[in-house]
Design a protein around this motif. Structure first.
Motif, mmCIF file in Angstrom:
data_model
loop_
_atom_site.group_PDB
_atom_site.id
_atom_site.type_symbol
_atom_site.label_atom_id
_atom_site.label_comp_id
_atom_site.label_asym_id
_atom_site.label_seq_id
_atom_site.Cartn_x
_atom_site.Cartn_y
_atom_site.Cartn_z
ATOM 1 N N GLU A 133 2.353 1.542 -3.414
ATOM 2 C CA GLU A 133 1.447 2.035 -4.364
ATOM 3 C C GLU A 133 0.983 3.680 -4.178
ATOM 4 O O GLU A 133 1.096 4.379 -5.030
ATOM 5 C CB GLU A 133 0.032 1.523 -3.918
ATOM 6 N N ILE A 134 1.099 4.169 -2.939
ATOM 7 C CA ILE A 134 1.134 5.444 -2.810
ATOM 8 C C ILE A 134 2.440 6.389 -3.191
ATOM 9 O O ILE A 134 2.226 7.572 -3.619
ATOM 10 C CB ILE A 134 0.503 5.959 -1.331
ATOM 11 N N GLY A 135 3.450 5.802 -2.856
ATOM 12 C CA GLY A 135 4.773 6.458 -3.082
ATOM 13 C C GLY A 135 5.169 7.397 -2.225
ATOM 14 O O GLY A 135 5.898 8.170 -2.462
ATOM 15 N N VAL A 136 4.825 7.118 -0.785
ATOM 16 C CA VAL A 136 5.308 7.885 0.211
ATOM 17 C C VAL A 136 6.383 7.301 0.992
ATOM 18 O O VAL A 136 6.586 6.142 1.229
ATOM 19 C CB VAL A 136 4.329 8.210 1.252
ATOM 20 N N PRO A 137 7.345 8.182 1.576
ATOM 21 C CA PRO A 137 8.516 7.439 2.200
ATOM 22 C C PRO A 137 8.205 6.444 3.511
ATOM 23 O O PRO A 137 8.585 5.711 3.885
ATOM 24 C CB PRO A 137 9.188 8.675 2.829
ATOM 25 N N LYS A 138 6.860 6.895 3.993
ATOM 26 C CA LYS A 138 6.206 6.163 5.108
ATOM 27 C C LYS A 138 4.941 6.530 5.435
ATOM 28 O O LYS A 138 4.309 7.505 4.988
ATOM 29 C CB LYS A 138 6.983 6.816 6.336
ATOM 30 N N LEU A 139 4.133 5.464 5.995
ATOM 31 C CA LEU A 139 2.675 5.602 6.167
ATOM 32 C C LEU A 139 2.499 6.586 7.242
ATOM 33 O O LEU A 139 3.595 6.936 8.059
ATOM 34 C CB LEU A 139 1.830 4.389 6.075
ATOM 35 N N PHE A 140 1.270 7.084 7.801
ATOM 36 C CA PHE A 140 1.147 8.023 8.772
ATOM 37 C C PHE A 140 -0.141 7.946 9.276
ATOM 38 O O PHE A 140 -1.301 7.391 8.564
ATOM 39 C CB PHE A 140 1.556 9.114 8.058
ATOM 40 N N GLY A 141 -0.566 8.239 10.443
ATOM 41 C CA GLY A 141 -1.836 8.148 10.983
ATOM 42 C C GLY A 141 -2.010 8.387 12.410
ATOM 43 O O GLY A 141 -1.129 7.935 13.273
ATOM 44 N N THR A 182 -3.652 0.860 9.768
ATOM 45 C CA THR A 182 -3.890 1.837 8.577
ATOM 46 C C THR A 182 -5.535 1.287 7.881
ATOM 47 O O THR A 182 -6.097 2.260 7.755
ATOM 48 C CB THR A 182 -2.878 1.147 7.303
ATOM 49 N N TYR A 229 0.862 -1.161 -0.040
ATOM 50 C CA TYR A 229 0.009 -0.036 0.005
ATOM 51 C C TYR A 229 0.858 1.435 0.111
ATOM 52 O O TYR A 229 0.581 2.101 -0.802
ATOM 53 C CB TYR A 229 -0.792 0.093 1.442
ATOM 54 N N ARG A 277 -7.767 3.293 10.338
ATOM 55 C CA ARG A 277 -7.834 4.787 10.074
ATOM 56 C C ARG A 277 -8.517 5.072 8.839
ATOM 57 O O ARG A 277 -9.365 6.106 8.763
ATOM 58 C CB ARG A 277 -6.220 5.235 9.749
ATOM 59 N N LYS A 278 -8.314 4.179 7.798
ATOM 60 C CA LYS A 278 -8.892 4.582 6.655
ATOM 61 C C LYS A 278 -10.409 4.418 6.640
ATOM 62 O O LYS A 278 -11.299 5.364 5.870
ATOM 63 C CB LYS A 278 -8.610 3.282 5.631
#
Lengths: 453, 453
Positions: free
Chosen positions: B274-282, B288, B271, B291-292
């Motif tokens: 796919e999003i292309g971020v360095p790290k998930l967050f929340g 995850t 996931y 949160r979603k």
């Protein structure tokens, strides 16, 4: 009345007609289509210099030429370099002009035209002062050099290279910058302080593309959310900058400065109304003028992220961007501030995003002498031309050529503006008080006479 | 194999050809130029309903018509209303399609076309299930109603008025919404939770026009600076919303939900990539997926102020604007949240600026039954069609028609998506698994059979 004053007085009509001729040329430096007009204007300025008694020539640059003129006195004479610019802002929006911007029109003692105040009227007034000075004596004992550039309104892209290249030609004891204004009508001013500027663009990048805020919200750092928090972290209460170390090198206002500023005719309520805000605002413990002239600032000049059209779009943006400028005061160092700010922005950003900081601009604040021979000569010249001594003021903005002369030639500038704050430079219906053109000529002539003494 | 399954199986080829015929019509609701195609598509859908065994008619609206069909069983029979839409997203960017978006193309068990999954393939599959149900018995003991609208992709502007106007016609016991997806391939899902949405636009106004940041900086509140601080004040750490009262009505996840969600095949690392971020967050303390699906959010969807072009411009902007959306979860009340947020934004703004808050959208979160006769019938029908029972999931987004049926008719929806998460609805190369069309037909037929029992 001195000979210089008589000379200027007797040639008022001619001076005005010659100025109008220069104002008729639409020397808009930013428009590629006006290249010919730019050259035509440069050639006319060169001719006027010649008639003044200077040896003149055109100095080529990559874009619009500068015009140079000089009359060298005997060795050991002081040398004054006068700076001005013959290019003007575009006249748009044309519909708001009451007259053709390139057909100078007199009305109630004012001369309306694009460039009337910024800067054709001002440099031409000083040129006429030089003429008066040169034509009222046998061998003058001051060397005079004049440089009038054609790229000021597009940021003087060639000026530094030109100064470096023509270092010998432009060597002098002081630069007189003919591009500014009196504090108010009949209240002439010498500007001795200018702010520096650091302009940074900060970009926060998150997802590789815009996401649906429903499908992804809450699971990934939103770059716009993060940017808002970063920018808030830079700010303390009442416009204070909260970046550690930011105020370390700020020079305090001296007692005489605060006293002088407090005496100036400045009405806060009028200023507030002009700006159109519900209330003024700023750092505690300082007056509005002190904040404007002598305190550093942190201003967001632009924010952009995601969807900015009409209505709603539930996008979680891939990036968010802020344009940030900081006005610096003596003795803040722009490169140190760039480092402090970019380090701070990076330090407050979470590791869930990437932060890029791009420095667009970094220039030093300037504090000029408030005494010394040149300043004292200028004060006396103002007294003769305007009937009163000038006040000493600062400015919230910067004048890049002042930095250029200081850094490239080690020369201090004397900022002797003869325009008025409401001349509408850069706006429709730009104008100059015709009387101030003549007073500007007397000012310059008297200044040069003063240096001979 | 039941009769319904045999019926569907024996008509596979015909089903596919008929679906292709519908997919060939470019029923792009947002394009004014496609009005005729829209009507042509509505007429074809009405004809297909008739062939299915329903009495069908066109329901006019201000823009694109809806199609209605019904077969009423004896009094006392349960009534099922099926909802779908025949309009599609524009196919742009056309260059990225590997086939003509309106010439359905089979490839490795997939059918490519605009609308294949969203929503022509899905509502048509259910229509074929209704046909199988009706054609495999003498007097059916369930009443079936179908409404297929033509404005879903433009926000269903006529739907609420239509429902209100046709209240009697549309009365039912449950709505089946044929517009969603399985959790993953061969892992069917029933969606029982949807988020609500509040979308606010906040504008901070300062000076009456853009100012020069040098001439005015430090003396007047900069609206962009103020906005950044206001938006930061709304945020706590890790995506928490710091607006007092925001979480008051949030319903906690139940133990069984957390257990079920944890069992789902969801790979955080995939996931994140796919999003292309360095790290998930929340928000801390939640996975995850939690949160979603089950935590409210505060996302900036747009920021705009001052200068956003290339390079530097030292403007002190007259105003700054943020588009803000909050995804709400049960039992948050949108109008209460609008009030909390706008009051909070105003309370944190200084009196040196003016703040306007405009509410663009406010819709309620939805929590549907996870048992009861209809849900149990759907679970059994999924088991027959897909060979396994569905998982119960939520969504981070909202489905406005679910709110419309709930608020206008007091009806619960059953969200029985048969598409796949990677069907590329709204994107180039939209597709549906052909097998899932047939399984969708079996699902619907089996569901109706289940209600007879």
């Amino acid at each position: 009345m001195s000979q210089v004053e008589e000379y200027v007085k007797s040639r008022r009509k001619k001076t005005l007609e010659e100025l109008k001729e220069i104002l008729r040329i639409p020397s808009v430096s930013t428009l590629e289509s006006h290249r010919k007009e730019m050259l035509r204007c440069a050639q006319l300025v060169a001719r006027r210099m010649k008639e003044t008694g200077l040896q003149s020539r055109i100095l080529r640059t990559d874009r619009h030429p500068a015009v140079y003129g000089e009359r060298i006195a005997g060795s050991g004479s002081p040398t004054v370099l006068v700076y001005g610019h013959y290019d003007v802002q575009p006249p748009d929006p044309l519909g708001l002009w009451r007259h053709d911007p390139f057909e100078p029109t007199e009305e109630e003692g004012l001369l309306y035209a694009r460039g009337a105040s910024d800067d054709k009227g001002q440099f031409f007034a000083l040129l006429k002062g030089i003429e008066a000075f040169l034509n009222t004596r046998e061998g003058p004992r001051v060397s005079v050099k004049v440089i009038v550039e054609g790229e000021e309104e597009i940021g003087s892209p060639s000026l530094r290279a030109l100064i470096r290249q023509e270092r010998a030609l432009l060597s002098a004891d002081v630069v007189v910058v003919a591009d500014g204004s009196q504090f108010a009508r009949d209240l002439p001013a010498i500007t001795y302080g200018l702010k520096g500027l650091v302009f940074i663009e900060a970009t926060v990048r998150g997802p590789s593309k815009d996401l649906h805020s429903g499908a992804y919200g809450g699971t990934v750092a939103n770059p716009a959310n993060v940017l808002a928090r970063m920018l808030a972290a830079c700010q303390g209460p009442f416009g204070r900058v909260a970046i550690p170390g930011f105020y370390d090198d700020v020079r305090s206002l001296e007692a005489w400065e605060r006293e002088e500023f407090a005496k100036l005719p400045f009405r806060e309520e009028e200023y507030r109304e002009e700006i159109g805000v519900p209330k003024l605002f700023g750092e505690e413990g300082f007056t509005t003028i002190e904040r404007k002239w002598a305190r550093p600032t942190f201003d967001l000049n632009g924010l952009s992220s995601g969807f900015s059209g009409e209505g709603a779009k539930t996008v979680l943006p891939a990036e968010a961007r802020a344009k940030i400028s900081m006005r610096l005061v003596p003795d803040q160092d722009p490169s140190k501030i760039v480092r402090l700010v970019t380090d701070f922005l990076r330090s407050v950003a979470p590791d869930t995003v990437r932060v890029d900081c791009l420095t667009h601009h970094a220039s030093k604040p300037v504090l000029l002498s408030r005494d010394g021979a040149h300043v004292r000569a200028a004060v006396r010249a103002f007294a003769r031309a305007f009937g009163r001594e000038p006040v000493f003021v600062r400015e919230g903005g910067s004048i890049p050529v002042v930095n250029a002369f200081q850094e490239e030639l080690g020369l201090e500038s004397l900022l002797l503006g003869i325009g008025l704050p409401d001349d509408d430079a850069h706006a429709p219906n730009e104008k100059i008080r015709i009387e101030d053109v003549y007073r500007g000529a007397v000012l310059m002539g008297a200044f040069l006479e003063g240096l001979e003494a």
